[in-house]
Design a protein around this motif. Sequence first.
Motif, short mmCIF file in Angstrom:
data_model
loop_
_atom_site.label_atom_id
_atom_site.label_comp_id
_atom_site.label_asym_id
_atom_site.label_seq_id
_atom_site.Cartn_x
_atom_site.Cartn_y
_atom_site.Cartn_z
N GLY A 1 42.42 45.08 34.58
CA GLY A 1 41.10 45.15 35.19
C GLY A 1 40.40 43.80 35.13
O GLY A 1 40.95 42.82 34.59
N PHE A 2 39.20 43.77 35.66
CA PHE A 2 38.37 42.57 35.64
C PHE A 2 37.09 42.90 34.90
O PHE A 2 36.51 43.96 35.10
N GLY A 3 36.66 42.00 34.04
CA GLY A 3 35.44 42.26 33.27
C GLY A 3 35.67 43.32 32.23
O GLY A 3 36.64 43.29 31.50
N ASN A 4 34.77 44.30 32.20
CA ASN A 4 34.84 45.34 31.17
C ASN A 4 35.59 46.59 31.57
O ASN A 4 35.85 47.43 30.73
N GLY A 5 35.94 46.75 32.84
CA GLY A 5 36.54 48.01 33.26
C GLY A 5 37.87 47.83 33.97
O GLY A 5 38.22 46.74 34.42
N PRO A 6 38.62 48.93 34.07
CA PRO A 6 39.88 48.88 34.80
C PRO A 6 39.64 48.72 36.30
O PRO A 6 38.64 49.19 36.84
N GLU A 7 40.57 48.05 36.97
CA GLU A 7 40.47 47.81 38.41
C GLU A 7 41.55 48.64 39.11
O GLU A 7 42.73 48.49 38.80
N PRO A 8 41.17 49.51 40.06
CA PRO A 8 42.18 50.31 40.75
C PRO A 8 43.10 49.45 41.62
O PRO A 8 42.72 48.39 42.12
N VAL A 9 44.32 49.93 41.78
CA VAL A 9 45.31 49.29 42.65
C VAL A 9 45.18 49.94 44.03
O VAL A 9 45.02 51.15 44.14
N ASP A 10 45.25 49.14 45.07
CA ASP A 10 45.17 49.65 46.44
C ASP A 10 46.34 50.60 46.69
O ASP A 10 47.50 50.22 46.53
N GLU A 11 46.03 51.83 47.07
CA GLU A 11 47.07 52.82 47.29
C GLU A 11 48.00 52.43 48.44
O GLU A 11 49.19 52.75 48.42
N GLY A 12 47.50 51.69 49.41
CA GLY A 12 48.33 51.21 50.51
C GLY A 12 49.42 50.26 50.02
O GLY A 12 50.55 50.29 50.50
#
Length: 111
Positions: A78-89
């Motif tokens: 992730g970036f910063g304090n939280g997880p970053e989702p991966v683009d499903e595409g």
Amino acid sequence: MENWYALRVRSNHEIVVQSGLRHRGIDEFLPGYRTKSRWSDRVKEIYRPLFPGYVFARFDPSQRLPILMLPGFVHIIGFGNGPEPVDEGELQAVRRFVDSALPIMPWPYIR
């Protein structure tokens, strides 16, 4: 809503984390390829992860405690304090390559 996230795992623990996710009922994706490995007495075809050190999982980030307790788990990308989702595409494109009969393998660098 549940998104896909990339999980960083310890070296050679991709399959352990994948099976732990599956055992807990969490959607997981470990793209891989088959390659031949040579030992002194035989040649064996083995399954290797396409992205060594990473497993993808779909979950609600507010309910991530079961993932944090998995053996071999390091952190959620992730970036910063939280997880970053991966683009499903992007994951669907990788899934199409893995499901095809085309030979695939990791590339050491991209220009």
